[in-house]
Design a protein around this motif. Structure first.
Motif, mmCIF file in Angstrom:
data_model
loop_
_atom_site.group_PDB
_atom_site.id
_atom_site.type_symbol
_atom_site.label_atom_id
_atom_site.label_comp_id
_atom_site.label_asym_id
_atom_site.label_seq_id
_atom_site.Cartn_x
_atom_site.Cartn_y
_atom_site.Cartn_z
ATOM 1 N N ALA A 131 40.275 47.720 71.179
ATOM 2 C CA ALA A 131 39.835 48.788 72.075
ATOM 3 C C ALA A 131 40.489 50.120 71.717
ATOM 4 O O ALA A 131 39.843 51.170 71.757
ATOM 5 N N ILE A 132 41.762 50.092 71.342
ATOM 6 C CA ILE A 132 42.445 51.321 70.932
ATOM 7 C C ILE A 132 41.832 51.854 69.642
ATOM 8 O O ILE A 132 41.541 53.045 69.514
ATOM 9 N N ARG A 133 41.621 50.960 68.695
ATOM 10 C CA ARG A 133 41.095 51.371 67.388
ATOM 11 C C ARG A 133 39.702 51.974 67.497
ATOM 12 O O ARG A 133 39.352 52.904 66.755
ATOM 13 N N PHE A 169 38.574 57.585 77.645
ATOM 14 C CA PHE A 169 38.572 56.655 76.515
ATOM 15 C C PHE A 169 39.988 56.545 75.962
ATOM 16 O O PHE A 169 40.786 57.481 76.057
ATOM 17 N N LEU A 170 40.292 55.384 75.415
ATOM 18 C CA LEU A 170 41.625 55.143 74.860
ATOM 19 C C LEU A 170 41.819 55.939 73.582
ATOM 20 O O LEU A 170 40.909 56.035 72.750
ATOM 21 N N ILE A 171 43.004 56.511 73.416
ATOM 22 C CA ILE A 171 43.288 57.253 72.188
ATOM 23 C C ILE A 171 44.500 56.700 71.441
ATOM 24 O O ILE A 171 44.641 56.946 70.242
ATOM 25 N N SER A 172 45.378 55.946 72.121
ATOM 26 C CA SER A 172 46.516 55.341 71.433
ATOM 27 C C SER A 172 47.173 54.334 72.356
ATOM 28 O O SER A 172 46.794 54.181 73.514
ATOM 29 N N GLY A 173 48.179 53.649 71.833
ATOM 30 C CA GLY A 173 48.901 52.683 72.637
ATOM 31 C C GLY A 173 50.053 52.089 71.841
ATOM 32 O O GLY A 173 50.085 52.162 70.613
ATOM 33 N N ASP A 174 51.019 51.510 72.565
ATOM 34 C CA ASP A 174 52.104 50.794 71.917
ATOM 35 C C ASP A 174 52.365 49.507 72.696
ATOM 36 O O ASP A 174 51.486 49.041 73.428
ATOM 37 N N LEU A 233 49.436 52.351 77.358
ATOM 38 C CA LEU A 233 48.160 52.774 76.797
ATOM 39 C C LEU A 233 47.938 54.223 77.185
ATOM 40 O O LEU A 233 48.264 54.635 78.299
ATOM 41 N N LEU A 234 47.377 55.009 76.263
ATOM 42 C CA LEU A 234 47.116 56.411 76.540
ATOM 43 C C LEU A 234 45.614 56.647 76.509
ATOM 44 O O LEU A 234 44.944 56.319 75.532
ATOM 45 N N MET A 235 45.089 57.183 77.615
ATOM 46 C CA MET A 235 43.665 57.479 77.686
ATOM 47 C C MET A 235 43.456 58.974 77.884
ATOM 48 O O MET A 235 44.240 59.642 78.553
ATOM 49 N N GLU A 236 42.419 59.499 77.264
ATOM 50 C CA GLU A 236 42.017 60.885 77.483
ATOM 51 C C GLU A 236 40.958 60.923 78.567
ATOM 52 O O GLU A 236 39.986 60.161 78.531
ATOM 53 N N ILE A 237 41.127 61.780 79.549
ATOM 54 C CA ILE A 237 40.177 61.897 80.653
ATOM 55 C C ILE A 237 39.020 62.784 80.235
ATOM 56 O O ILE A 237 39.205 63.840 79.615
ATOM 57 N N SER A 296 45.450 63.692 79.873
ATOM 58 C CA SER A 296 45.535 62.267 79.593
ATOM 59 C C SER A 296 46.301 61.546 80.681
ATOM 60 O O SER A 296 46.998 62.168 81.489
ATOM 61 N N LEU A 297 46.165 60.230 80.689
ATOM 62 C CA LEU A 297 46.953 59.357 81.550
ATOM 63 C C LEU A 297 47.629 58.310 80.694
ATOM 64 O O LEU A 297 47.011 57.740 79.785
ATOM 65 N N ALA A 298 48.905 58.051 80.977
ATOM 66 C CA ALA A 298 49.607 56.931 80.367
ATOM 67 C C ALA A 298 49.602 55.774 81.360
ATOM 68 O O ALA A 298 49.961 55.948 82.528
#
Length: 235
Positions: free
Chosen positions: A19-21, A41-46, A50-54, A97-99
């Motif tokens: 989903a991140i990719r 949508f998701l833009i990155s994560g560890d 998870l980090l999403m852009e609103i 964004s939201l973490a």
């Protein structure tokens, strides 16, 4: 009857990485704000977040969401749900964004075909490109679409004329929308189908002059998913 399946840790981990990719769409609801949702949508994560852009214009004060619990619906190869908590609200320029805390397990709602039918009700797509022998335009039928690309059904002759190195433009109008999208794309794959047709996968090109259209498409797709959920809830 909706079938819910809870994945184990390893399966959930792989699904989240996919989903991140692919920058999967997400829709977030909050128990403390029952009349509001956030799309993105998701833009990155560890390993922990998870980090999403609103996308769109949130009606909530984003800063008020820090430490708020939420339910996340994630649309990737299937539809997933998980509970989370907002751990931060980073912003870069105009990008909000939201973490979110990363879940240990995902729940799968086995309604993927239903949702895809809602997203792609046989919409017509014009696939256009220019080659050494001039301009080309072929009509196709939209089968499914995401923020990354689409699959269309095209007659064999039209599909055979498309080569991987050709820059394409897919022109289409989403259901309920008046303004057509003109998405720059390249061919990702071809799959033979029955009746003289070929399934063609198109990958949208991420270029600066296409950012606005990609953002607009993500918003439309998120709304389509919400509409599908409303219909499903009424069944």
């Amino acid at each position: 009857m909706k079938a819910k399946i809870t994945l184990d840790y390893e399966s959930s981990f792989r699904a989240i990485e996919t989903a991140i990719r692919t920058q999967a769409q997400v829709v977030i609801s909050f128990p403390s704000y029952p009349d509001h949702t956030l799309n993105g949508f998701l833009i990155s994560g560890d390993q922990t977040a998870l980090l999403m852009e609103i996308t769109g214009r949130p009606t909530l004060n984003i800063e008020d969401l820090i430490n708020a619990t939420c339910q996340v619906r994630m649309y990737s190869d299937q539809r997933y749900q998980f509970n989370s908590e907002v751990s931060g609200t980073p912003q870069w320029g105009e990008t909000q964004s939201l973490a979110l805390t990363r879940p240990m397990a995902l729940t799968v709602l086995d309604r993927r075909r239903f949702l895809r039918a809602q997203l792609a009700p046989s919409t017509k797509v014009s696939v256009e490109w220019t080659a050494n022998d001039g301009g080309h335009r072929h009509s196709a039928t939209l089968l499914n679409i995401s923020a990354d690309g689409m699959a269309v059904r095209m007659d064999d002759n039209g599909a055979a004329a498309i080569h991987p190195e050709v820059n394409l433009v897919a022109v289409f109008t989403m259901p309920g929308q008046n303004k057509p999208f003109h998405m720059q794309a390249t061919m990702a794959n071809k799959t033979p189908a029955t009746g003289g047709f070929t399934i063609v996968g198109l990958q949208f090109t991420r270029t600066p002059n296409q950012t606005g259209q990609l953002d607009a498409l993500k918003i439309v797709l998120a709304q389509q998913q919400e509409d599908a959920l409303d219909v499903e809830a009424a069944l």
